[in-house]
Design a protein around this motif. Structure first.
Motif, PDB file in Angstrom:
ATOM      1  N   GLU A  50      11.971  -9.993   3.981  1.00  0.00           N
ATOM      2  CA  GLU A  50      11.965 -11.086   3.231  1.00  0.00           C
ATOM      3  C   GLU A  50      12.908 -12.021   3.573  1.00  0.00           C
ATOM      4  OE1 GLU A  50       9.601 -12.019   0.923  1.00  0.00           O
ATOM      5  OE2 GLU A  50       8.623 -10.052   1.367  1.00  0.00           O
ATOM      6  N   GLU A 110       6.811  -1.055   2.592  1.00  0.00           N
ATOM      7  CA  GLU A 110       5.207  -1.492   2.356  1.00  0.00           C
ATOM      8  C   GLU A 110       4.998  -1.638   0.893  1.00  0.00           C
ATOM      9  OE1 GLU A 110       2.285  -4.066   3.523  1.00  0.00           O
ATOM     10  OE2 GLU A 110       4.206  -3.620   4.619  1.00  0.00           O
ATOM     11  N   MET A 111       5.168  -0.630   0.215  1.00  0.00           N
ATOM     12  CA  MET A 111       4.828  -0.607  -1.215  1.00  0.00           C
ATOM     13  C   MET A 111       5.780  -1.340  -2.011  1.00  0.00           C
ATOM     14  SD  MET A 111       4.005   3.591  -1.740  1.00  0.00           S
ATOM     15  CE  MET A 111       2.597   4.270  -1.110  1.00  0.00           C
ATOM     16  N   ARG A 113       7.676  -3.865  -0.740  1.00  0.00           N
ATOM     17  CA  ARG A 113       7.673  -5.385  -0.359  1.00  0.00           C
ATOM     18  C   ARG A 113       6.315  -5.937  -1.204  1.00  0.00           C
ATOM     19  NH1 ARG A 113       4.184  -8.432   2.506  1.00  0.00           N
ATOM     20  NH2 ARG A 113       2.786  -6.571   2.859  1.00  0.00           N
ATOM     21  N   VAL A 114       5.116  -5.250  -1.391  1.00  0.00           N
ATOM     22  CA  VAL A 114       4.019  -5.605  -2.018  1.00  0.00           C
ATOM     23  C   VAL A 114       4.316  -5.927  -3.463  1.00  0.00           C
ATOM     24  CG1 VAL A 114       1.813  -5.006  -2.737  1.00  0.00           C
ATOM     25  CG2 VAL A 114       2.389  -4.579  -0.273  1.00  0.00           C
ATOM     26  N   SER A 115       5.146  -4.872  -3.903  1.00  0.00           N
ATOM     27  CA  SER A 115       5.574  -4.882  -5.486  1.00  0.00           C
ATOM     28  C   SER A 115       6.544  -6.241  -5.642  1.00  0.00           C
ATOM     29  CB  SER A 115       6.339  -3.755  -5.722  1.00  0.00           C
ATOM     30  OG  SER A 115       5.601  -2.508  -5.568  1.00  0.00           O
ATOM     31  N   GLY A 117       6.082  -8.940  -3.661  1.00  0.00           N
ATOM     32  CA  GLY A 117       5.177 -10.245  -3.852  1.00  0.00           C
ATOM     33  C   GLY A 117       4.547 -10.411  -5.071  1.00  0.00           C
ATOM     34  N   THR A 118       4.030  -9.281  -5.879  1.00  0.00           N
ATOM     35  CA  THR A 118       3.224  -9.529  -6.927  1.00  0.00           C
ATOM     36  C   THR A 118       4.023 -10.093  -8.214  1.00  0.00           C
ATOM     37  OG1 THR A 118       4.076  -7.308  -7.628  1.00  0.00           O
ATOM     38  CG2 THR A 118       1.885  -7.526  -6.529  1.00  0.00           C
ATOM     39  N   SER A 150       6.372  -0.399  -8.428  1.00  0.00           N
ATOM     40  CA  SER A 150       6.307   0.271  -7.362  1.00  0.00           C
ATOM     41  C   SER A 150       6.745   1.806  -7.622  1.00  0.00           C
ATOM     42  CB  SER A 150       7.449  -0.141  -6.373  1.00  0.00           C
ATOM     43  OG  SER A 150       8.769   0.012  -6.837  1.00  0.00           O
TER      44      SER A 150
END
Length: 243
Positions: A50, A110-111, A113-115, A117-118, A150
């Motif tokens: 990020e 990745e987990m 990062r996605v968390s 992003g949510t 996460s």
């Protein structure tokens, strides 16, 4: 051990559990090292992806995608048997630790990062409007919510990493499966020994999976596939009223 009969493994496998327990200790050690080091590294990689600096961002992306794209088995062989050809030599256990840490860091990054992003973008915009710095926004607003999201998948990833420690047997790490295979070869009693190994894995992973399901429900995360399968028949199908 007693004479092996076609069905003797049904009642003889408990005798092998004490023999396999040292291997369980090594498997748990590998899991603790891979997750204890890999998850903080994954958190750092998630933040790097990020970052505004392109070199920093692309370095993290390459490390994450390579770690996720290469199977752990291949990583084990690369570290243990590939690196010595270029003058870098590790023993079996450190090689396994390096491979598992890299894989755990890549998947956890990745987990996380996605968390991150949510978390709704509007909350970050509101904090900037209140003159909060980017650091304070992540510290007090984004990261606490991302951590809540996460944690359940990271617990599930820990179970997966524990399963994957069985792959370390291919580079002679004396974990659970390596000892089970050795004992099976010595006594030519594979079914009994592997049954004992399977029971040990179940005793560890089934309670951990139940804990992951309950933690996911408590934190409002996504329920696991196993829990969804049990509840599917009891849940009525949604009524579609139109688009």
């Amino acid at each position: 051990m007693s004479t092996v009969t076609p069905l003797s493994w049904l009642w003889e496998w408990p005798h092998w559990v004490p023999t396999l327990l040292p291997g369980l200790g090594v498997a748990l050690l590998l899991t603790v090292i891979s997750c204890g080091i890999g998850y903080p590294l994954g958190f750092l990689l998630a933040l790097m992806t990020e970052a505004r600096s392109k070199p920093l961002k692309w370095t993290a992306l390459v490390l994450v995608e390579v770690g996720r794209g290469i199977p752990i088995l291949v990583l084990l062989f690369v570290v243990y048997q590939g690196l010595p050809s270029v003058g870098i030599l590790f023993d079996a256990l450190p090689s396994a630790c390096i491979a598992f840490v890299w894989s755990a860091a890549a998947y956890s990054a990745e987990m996380i990062r996605v968390s991150i992003g949510t978390v709704p973008r509007g909350q970050s915009d509101a904090s900037y409007a209140l003159s909060m710095s980017r650091f304070d926004t992540y510290r007090y607003i984004v990261l606490p919510q991302a951590a809540r999201i996460s944690i359940p998948p990271l617990v599930s990833l820990t179970i997966t990493m524990f399963h994957a420690t069985s792959l370390a047997s291919v580079i002679t790490v004396s974990e659970l499966m390596h000892i089970a295979y050795q004992q099976g070869a010595i006594y030519f009693n594979y079914m009994t020994v592997f049954t004992a190994a399977a029971v040990i894995y179940l005793v560890i992973t089934v309670p951990a999976a139940i804990f992951a399901d309950r933690l996911s429900k408590r934190l409002g995360g996504v329920t696991s596939v196993r829990q969804t399968a049990f509840r599917r028949r009891r849940t009525p199908a949604p009524i579609v009223t139109g688009i």
